[in-house]
Design a protein around this motif. Structure first.
Motif: not given
Length: 76
Positions: A1-23
């Protein structure tokens, strides 16, 4: 997996787990929401300093964004 895709997936996973929106995450980091979206989609190439900014409000060390998730956490 490309590193940018990996970072993006991880960021989304941790963000959602924290209950935060992108904003909300962007506000906490001092970044723009569209930048956070671009990182999550794997189209932005964040610096290590930006990774640190993104990780802090999530309560994780920045290196966690670079590590593949355990097999049971991976999307099908």
């Amino acid at each position: 997996m490309a590193i940018r895709k990996l970072v993006g997936r991880n960021l989304k996973r941790f963000r959602e787990a924290a209950g935060l929106s992108q904003e909300a995450l962007a506000f906490e980091c001092g970044l723009h929401r569209t930048y956070v979206s671009g990182v999550e989609r794997g189209v932005r190439n964040p610096t290590v300093e930006v990774l640190e900014k993104l990780a802090e409000p999530l309560g994780i060390p920045a290196w966690r964004l670079l590590v593949p998730p355990p097999p049971d956490d991976r999307p099908n």
